[in-house]
Design an enzyme around this catalytic site. Structure first.
Site, PDB file in Angstrom:
ATOM      1  N   LYS A  83       0.686  -1.327  -0.344  1.00  0.00           N
ATOM      2  CA  LYS A  83       0.042   0.111   0.082  1.00  0.00           C
ATOM      3  C   LYS A  83       0.976   1.175   0.022  1.00  0.00           C
ATOM      4  CE  LYS A  83      -4.029   1.879   2.957  1.00  0.00           C
ATOM      5  NZ  LYS A  83      -5.228   1.704   3.626  1.00  0.00           N
ATOM      6  N   SER A 158      -9.544   2.612   2.537  1.00  0.00           N
ATOM      7  CA  SER A 158      -8.537   3.326   1.748  1.00  0.00           C
ATOM      8  C   SER A 158      -7.437   2.553   0.898  1.00  0.00           C
ATOM      9  CB  SER A 158      -7.414   3.855   2.479  1.00  0.00           C
ATOM     10  OG  SER A 158      -7.264   3.612   3.761  1.00  0.00           O
ATOM     11  N   SER A 182     -10.286   0.005   6.648  1.00  0.00           N
ATOM     12  CA  SER A 182      -9.927   0.403   5.476  1.00  0.00           C
ATOM     13  C   SER A 182      -9.141  -0.631   4.586  1.00  0.00           C
ATOM     14  CB  SER A 182      -8.336   1.733   5.742  1.00  0.00           C
ATOM     15  OG  SER A 182      -8.932   2.856   5.898  1.00  0.00           O
TER      16      SER A 182
END
Length: 471
Positions: A83, A158, A182
């Protein structure tokens, strides 16, 4: 180069077995995934920074080790994308922000280093909203990531880029992080698995405040077993983190007989507004639990005070960390970040103390609840994947949403309580949009959450439904 979908949709565990038994090389596995990225990523924008030469060096390292008679570890030769909130030494890490669009870290985050040391092959970074603010993955550096099951819809966030990369076969495992949902929301929106672990199960380092426990790093995969494989590596204590939990054995089989398990069931957590399509999609999960032999009770914990505790602690932390950036860079920061900073700068010392007390009271109520219920099974998201051009849902079933994260209370409340919780694929809506269910366990019972998730996964096999654009 045409992708080998026979490789890219294998489970991570199958790929490791193939590589360590010399049936396929790590370079062949990497090439298949790079080809899948070339084919699929332009349609969904999941991987935003690619590092193919770094990846080929790591894949060659894996093949050389096997030629010498040894495996590098549980993640031997597995391609992975991290990420874009995770620091990766020598690979651009933007945090989804214009302020950091040219930033290249000199040090890996701890979980990244652990994965590489265990044999993983880092091939790039996955998209995220700016500093992880929001459960819709878009930013002014890379744009929006699209849902692979319907590219007009959001993938959530996210950790949206990670979820899409998994769903489309671009990587077999991925990492993610979660403060208000997320890991779980994009997993539900993209038909993959996402685990937010117990506080301290996966240590965070380096961090600004190692006693701030709303955020968590966790694992994502297409199957529960593959998620457990990654947890074997990243879920180890370290003296660097004062909240580290003792080791847990994630190498055990996740399969177990769940008959007699006492499960609390709730479709709305006591009255949250929920899109009727979500209610309709997940309602059969109650009967599935009964079919599995669980004892199902219609109830849920008391989450009183969770909203206030989450809002105050999150906003205060954002104001401290990102406030100086706002002062220096102004409108280079996005709306969500600026909104959080403004809220945080209005927080008082009394507000912070009250939030800590509310959170403590909530935690103790959770201990009491899980003394009589082994798990809570509930919704992940209050809505189905929405328009990719909509920053956030402005209403749910007629109830207005007042800010960009209010629609994710079904996940954020679990974060405040510090509970292990996982989104596991369950079904699809009539228009073909994925809907997962959320499994919540007692503090520290991460492996139990995986076991119940595996039972649901095995009963539905929903995870095998891949997006058409990736095939």
């Amino acid at each position: 180069m045409s992708p080998d979908t026979g490789l890219v949709f294998r489970t991570a565990r199958e790929l490791v077995t193939l590589m360590v038994t010399r049936q396929v090389s790590a370079r062949e596995v990497l090439d298949a995934h790079l080809a899948q990225i070339e084919k699929t990523n332009p349609e969904v924008n999941a991987i935003v920074t690619l590092a193919p030469e770094r990846a080929r060096t790591l894949a060659e390292r894996a093949d050389t080790a096997i030629a010498r008679g040894r495996s590098l570890g549980p993640l031997h030769g597995l391609p992975v994308a991290h990420k874009d909130l995770a620091n990766t030494a020598g690979i651009r890490t933007t945090f989804g922000s214009l302020v950091y669009q040219a930033h290249v870290p000199v040090r890996d985050d701890l979980h990244v280093r652990r994965m590489v040391d265990a044999g993983a092959v880092t091939l790039g970074k996955t998209n995220t909203p700016e500093f992880g603010n929001g459960s819709q993955t878009f930013n002014r550096v890379f744009g929006a990531t699209r849902n692979p099951y319907d590219v007009t819809r959001t993938c959530g966030g996210s950790s949206g880029g990670a979820a899409v990369a998994l769903a489309t076969g671009m990587v077999p495992i991925a990492d993610g992080s979660d403060m208000g949902g997320s890991l779980r929301n994009p997993a539900s929106f993209c038909n993959v698995v996402g685990l937010r672990p117990s506080i301290g199960r996966v240590p965070l380092w380096p961090v600004t405040n190692d006693h701030f426990t709303l955020p968590a790093v966790g694992a994502m995969a297409r199957t529960v077993g593959d998620l457990a494989l990654q947890m074997r590596v990243i879920a180890q204590p370290t003296p660097r983190s004062p909240v580290s939990l003792p080791p847990a054995d994630f190498s055990r089989p996740v399969e177990r007989d769940v008959r007699g398990t006492r499960v609390a069931w709730s479709v709305d957590l006591g009255g949250l507004p929920v899109d009727p399509r979500v209610v309709h999609a997940m309602t059969p999960a109650r009967d599935l639990l009964l079919d599995l032999g669980c004892e199902v009770v219609d109830t849920c914990p008391d989450f009183d005070g969770a909203d206030e505790a989450f809002t105050v602690q999150r906003a205060s932390a954002q104001a401290y960390v990102y406030g100086p950036l706002l002062d220096e860079y102004g409108d280079q920061l996005g709306d969500n970040v600026r909104w959080e900073i403004a809220r945080g700068r209005a927080v008082t010392a009394i507000d912070l103390e009250r939030a800590a007390v509310l959170r403590t009271e909530l935690y103790n109520r959770m201990l009491d609840f899980f003394a009589t219920h082994q798990f809570l099974v509930t919704l992940v998201s209050q809505v189905v994947p929405f328009d990719v051009d909509l920053p956030y849902p402005t209403e749910i079933d007629g109830t207005p949403m007042t800010c960009y994260r209010e629609w994710m209370r079904s996940c954020a409340w679990m974060s405040v309580a510090g509970l292990p919780c996982m989104s596991v694929p369950f079904t699809f809506t009539p228009e073909g949009l994925p809907v997962g269910v959320q499994i919540v366990g007692a503090p520290g019972d991460d492996f139990g959450v995986l076991s119940l998730g595996h039972a649901i996964e095995a009963a539905t096999t929903t995870w095998r439904r891949h997006p058409a654009l990736a095939l």
